[in-house]
Design a protein around this motif. Structure first.
Motif, mmCIF file in Angstrom:
data_model
loop_
_atom_site.group_PDB
_atom_site.id
_atom_site.type_symbol
_atom_site.label_atom_id
_atom_site.label_comp_id
_atom_site.label_asym_id
_atom_site.label_seq_id
_atom_site.Cartn_x
_atom_site.Cartn_y
_atom_site.Cartn_z
ATOM 1 N N VAL A 453 0.840 -1.199 0.000
ATOM 2 C CA VAL A 453 0.000 0.000 0.000
ATOM 3 C C VAL A 453 0.874 1.248 0.000
ATOM 4 C CG1 VAL A 453 -1.602 1.350 1.388
ATOM 5 C CG2 VAL A 453 -1.965 -1.100 1.091
ATOM 6 N N LEU A 477 -0.267 1.170 -6.338
ATOM 7 C CA LEU A 477 -1.463 0.355 -6.514
ATOM 8 C C LEU A 477 -2.594 1.201 -7.064
ATOM 9 C CD1 LEU A 477 -1.552 -1.700 -3.194
ATOM 10 C CD2 LEU A 477 -0.558 -2.347 -5.380
ATOM 11 N N ARG A 482 -5.788 -0.559 -3.471
ATOM 12 C CA ARG A 482 -5.386 0.081 -2.211
ATOM 13 C C ARG A 482 -6.544 -0.006 -1.205
ATOM 14 N NH1 ARG A 482 -2.977 4.623 -4.503
ATOM 15 N NH2 ARG A 482 -4.918 5.791 -4.263
ATOM 16 N N THR A 486 -6.767 -2.067 2.483
ATOM 17 C CA THR A 486 -6.843 -1.273 3.720
ATOM 18 C C THR A 486 -8.254 -1.219 4.279
ATOM 19 O OG1 THR A 486 -7.156 0.712 2.396
ATOM 20 C CG2 THR A 486 -4.909 0.234 3.117
ATOM 21 N N TYR A 535 0.910 7.070 4.621
ATOM 22 C CA TYR A 535 0.865 7.071 3.159
ATOM 23 C C TYR A 535 1.208 8.459 2.624
ATOM 24 C CZ TYR A 535 -0.986 6.308 -1.542
ATOM 25 O OH TYR A 535 -1.133 6.196 -2.892
ATOM 26 N N PHE B 31 -7.219 6.161 0.869
ATOM 27 C CA PHE B 31 -7.661 4.776 1.034
ATOM 28 C C PHE B 31 -9.159 4.639 0.819
ATOM 29 C CE2 PHE B 31 -4.088 3.786 4.329
ATOM 30 C CZ PHE B 31 -3.153 3.949 3.311
#
Lengths: 545, 357
Positions: A453, A477, A482, A486, A535, B31
């Motif tokens: 990730v 990704l 991703r 997650t 991230y 995300f």
């Protein structure tokens, strides 16, 4: 979007041009089939290979029912002795029970009889295998969590019934192997404290083997247990429909929706087709691969046995349990307590099965999580549960292997005593090692996901810089991937507040809470978390590789 | 414990975590759920010829099923059930069974594959989304159901008339008892049946296959003979039940091979005829017949669970899960030189049971 909302009461005449066929309307006026089926016809089912395991169990069960009915047309469940004069010449003139003689008759004189016997037996082996693997799938993906705990228990009961039904079934032909299995069962029953002898005399109608047991077992095998299984399977499936199937995390899939293909036509075709594929595989097995050749074993007689006697695979764990147990027996106050039989055949499986049945409730107590869960866990994201599962499989596996210790010994030229001792050690050590390894592997996989990730996927492309430094190109990704990696929740251990409140009064249920906190700590403290902040930091720091 | 007592901060939803639940924090969250990916058409969606080809493939599979089903009936009728053939890898195979299995197996496989191929190539593969609703009832239904139930209970007077309530509960409690009670005649009481076998003073040991009385000369060191009581067939109805307790094995041991205390050696020798001795064949573990005899060591192994008995040491367990020695049957010779029992076994044979003591 499909029509999930029922059409409300529209203006009069709005539906006048809806054509219905007369047969359906006839049925609807009596059964209300339109309103009953309106939300079922296009009901959505998510797609994944692991969701097919339960279907294998269902379809092999259908085959068991059909082939079983065929067999009952010729099978004679009687222990009355006859002299055999059928087509199978090696046993000509041998005295045997009518159950065994009629099984020989089905195998040699009834056309398609052998095929149906072998279909029945192969389908039974596959049935129980499919139930167990399906159950493991449910366990490792957390599909037993709320609201599906009841369905877990129904499935668990079906598994136990399947084992009993299988054992009852292969005991019926009254061949030497099945009779030996019953002899062992009678020995196990005798070991039950206080009531064992009576239970045995009542079940067998007197001395072992007596004349009553096979007719009694027949009724249990063809009526009682199948009726229970049919009822529970129905309940199991209704709950799957009502609660809707779980699904894997992925783009567009949430805890509040179900994404997949409609029952009509796609699932009907796929599941129906799969049913015939299972039928096909079982019929090919039945045509090509001999199973349970009872004529080779001979009729049951209590003074004979063949070396290398093995039960069907799903009873192997009990056999192994009996084999590896040390010979402990107590005599107290004129009574005999046979721990050498009682522990391995009743207590060990009792503990194993109870642990399996209560796991959802135990886990819910530890997490304190009372929410509904419809997104499946990837096993790596629940390392402790996964490790418990693999530990359990290892425990079962050691028992199962020990059930074949004689065959392992003769096949690999090992000493059966040394093997038995190895299993006695492994039964304790194996699950611990398996637990530890699984947990490490799961956490390792979590870290790999985190790495993917944060840094992207390894492309396999190596770049050489002008300075001669080799680096691998990582590709970020996709947003969907991703999200998939997650989307799971990172469970945090339960943290306890102060043990007493501001007035110094101890919090109620303190000890239970402490125990829970400890369990929670053990289960969740080492989970790997990937945060948005990490991230972003990496993105800001050096961009893409 | 109630929900109020529990810390819920550790639950991810409340910790903030990666915050997937909240899709509202859009662009902020790398995300976040990007939503269902766009549908990617298949070849059969784009190319009518491919779709036509798929149609023909499905139809072909369905026709194979028809051929297989008809073939199975032809084979049933014309392939004799008595014909067997030996194939490498499969062993000896009944040809009727093989033909039926192949025909029906491939028929079902073709039918199944046809349906799946149809679904995969020609039916929609556009994902549909349906909402889930909590299993829990909405408050309105709950309130209505609760009031209906209360009304029902009130109408019954179940709470108002304690005498009815208690007597009904008592009746319901005793109701299941006959389900157990009425099963009494399933079997006789065990009494002391497990303690006795057919062996009795003077009972001849006979060869189970020939029915001939066993003689000392029939048993040499290293051989394993089986024996039944001579009256085993007197009661055909009980024959197998009696055999399950009375089966014995007969071996011959040289006196110097005997082990153990002097008293034990003397007993074992006294109960034999010149070293020809009889032991119960029924394993003391769970009742399998012991069967594997190691001539050199005089060990007797049960093939079921590998309990190993040393016959030269009075049948003692030297390995495995059995707890008790194999009982020895005292034997002697009668006037004609036949082996006969001195008495019944001096202890119960076979698996242990609670009353055994």
């Amino acid at each position: 979007m499909s029509a999930t909302t029922a059409p409300g009461a529209g203006a009069a005449g709005q539906y006048d041009d809806v054509k219905t066929d007369p047969v359906s309307s006839w049925a609807d006026e009596r059964l209300g089939i339109y309103k009953g089926s309106k939300n079922l016809i296009r009901k959505v089912f998510p797609d994944h290979w692991s969701f097919l395991l339960g279907e294998i169990a269902l379809f092999s069960f259908i085959l068991i029912l059909l082939s079983g009915v065929f067999l009952t047309l010729w099978f004679n469940p009687s222990m009355g002795e006859v002299e055999y004069h059928g087509s199978y010449l090696p046993l000509d003139g041998v005295s045997m029970s009518q159950a065994y003689a009629s099984t020989l008759n089905i195998s040699f004189d009834v056309r398609a009889g052998l095929l149906m016997r072998q279909v029945h037996h192969w389908a039974a082996l596959i049935f129980i295998m499919a139930i167990m693997v399906h159950m493991l799938r449910i366990f490792f993906t957390g599909a037993f969590r709320k609201p599906r705990e009841i369905n877990w228990l129904i499935g668990f009961t079906l598994m136990v019934l399947g084992l009993l039904e299988g054992f009852a079934g292969y005991s019926l032909p009254d061949d030497l192997l099945s009779g030996t299995g019953l002899r062992i069962a009678s020995g196990v029953i005798l070991s039950i404290p206080i009531v064992g002898t009576y239970v045995s005399y009542f079940l067998f109608g007197g001395n072992f083997p007596g004349h009553d047991f096979i007719p009694r077992l027949f009724t249990i095998h063809v009526l009682l247990i199948p009726a229970l299984i049919v009822g529970l399977v129905t309940a199991h499936l209704i709950l799957v429909f009502v609660q809707k199937h779980t699904q894997w995390a992925g783009p567009g899939k949430t805890n509040d929706n179900v994404v997949g293909l409609p029952l009509l036509p796609v699932y009907t075709a796929k599941a129906g087709g799969f049913m015939f594929v299972i039928f096909g595989v079982v019929f090919l097995l039945a045509g090509l691969v001999q199973i349970n050749p009872i004529w080779a074993y001979g009729p049951y007689t209590p003074d004979q046995i063949s070396a290398g006697s093995q039960p069907d695979w799903y009873i192997g764990f009990l056999e192994g349990s009996l084999r590896m147990m040390p010979n402990w027996e107590w005599n107290i106050w004129g009574h005999t307590l046979s721990f050498n039989v009682l522990i391995p055949s009743l207590i060990v499986p009792g503990i194993l099965f109870t642990a399996l049945a209560v796991w959802p409730f135990l886990e819910q107590w530890i997490t304190g999580d009372k929410r509904e869960h419809h997104i499946l866990d990837r096993p790596r994201n629940r390392p402790t549960r996964t490790a418990f599962g693999v530990g359990g499989i290892t425990f079962y596996g050691v028992l199962w292997l020990a059930g074949g210790n004689d065959l392992i010994a003769t096949h690999f030229h090992l000493s059966v005593e040394a093997l038995t001792w190895t299993f006695r050690v492994l039964i304790f050590l194996g699950p611990v090692i398996a637990f530890w390894c699984t947990k490490r592997i799961a956490l390792g996989l979590q870290r790999r996901d985190k790495d993917k990730v944060l840094h992207g996927r390894e492309t396999g492309i190596i770049k050489v810089s002008l300075e001669g430094e080799f680096t691998e190109v990582h590709e970020p990704l996709s947003a969907g991937e991703r999200y998939r990696l997650t989307a799971h929740e990172v469970q945090k251990p339960l943290e306890l507040g102060p043990a007493t409140d501001e007035n110094g009064v101890e919090r109620p249920g303190n000890r239970a809470l402490k125990l829970r906190a400890k369990a929670s700590e053990a289960m969740f403290s080492d989970h790997v978390e990937t945060t948005v902040e990490e991230y972003k930091e990496i993105e800001a720091g050096h961009g893409h590789h | 414990m109630t929900d109020r007592d529990m810390e819920t901060d550790h639950l991810p939803e409340n910790t903030g975590g990666a915050g997937h639940g909240a899709v509202t924090t859009v662009a902020e969250d790398p995300f976040q759920d990007p939503g269902l990916p766009a549908h990617r058409p298949r070849v059969t969606d784009l190319d009518p010829r491919a779709a036509k080809r798929a149609e023909r493939q499905v139809a072909l599979l369905f026709m194979i099923a028809v051929v297989g089903v008809i073939g199975s009936m032809v084979c049933y009728t014309f392939v004799p059930n008595t014909k067997v053939h030996r194939f490498t890898g499969l062993g000896t195979v009944n040809m009727n069974n093989l033909a039926l299995g192949l025909c029906l197996g491939f028929a079902f496989l073709a039918l199944g594959c046809g349906a799946i191929h149809w679904a995969r190539t020609l039916m929609t593969d556009v994902d549909l989304v349906q909402e889930r609703h909590p299993m829990k009832s909405d408050p309105e239904s709950t309130a209505f159901a609760v009031s209906e139930f209360k009304q029902g209970v009130a109408d019954s007077g179940f709470t108002k008339y304690p005498l009815i309530r208690r007597s009904l509960l008592t009746a319901m409690m005793v109701l299941p008892l006959p389900a157990v009670w009425l099963l009494r005649d399933l079997g006789p009481m065990p009494k002391d049946a497990l303690r006795h076998t057919l062996w009795a003073p003077g009972m001849k040991l006979v060869n189970p296959n020939t029915g001939q009385p066993l003689r000392v000369s029939d048993v040499t060191v290293g051989t394993l003979a089986l024996a039944n009581p001579a009256n085993l067939n007197d009661d055909p109805d009980e024959r197998i039940d009696n055999l399950a307790k009375a089966a014995v094995l007969v071996v011959r041991l040289p006196q110097e091979a005997l082990k153990g205390s002097e008293a034990q050696k003397k007993k074992q020798w006294d109960w034999s005829v010149d070293g020809v001795m009889a032991f119960s064949k029924i394993c003391t573990h769970v009742g399998c017949p012991v069967a594997l005899y190691e001539q050199q060591t005089h060990h007797m192994l049960c093939p079921c669970h590998q309990s190993t008995f040393d016959l030269s040491d009075d049948g003692k367990v030297i390995f495995g899960p059995a707890a008790r020695s194999l009982p020895q049957l005292p034997i002697t010779v009668d006037a004609d030189g036949n082996l006969v029992a001195v008495s019944d076994f001096r202890e119960p044979v076979g698996p242990s049971f609670w009353e055994r003591g």
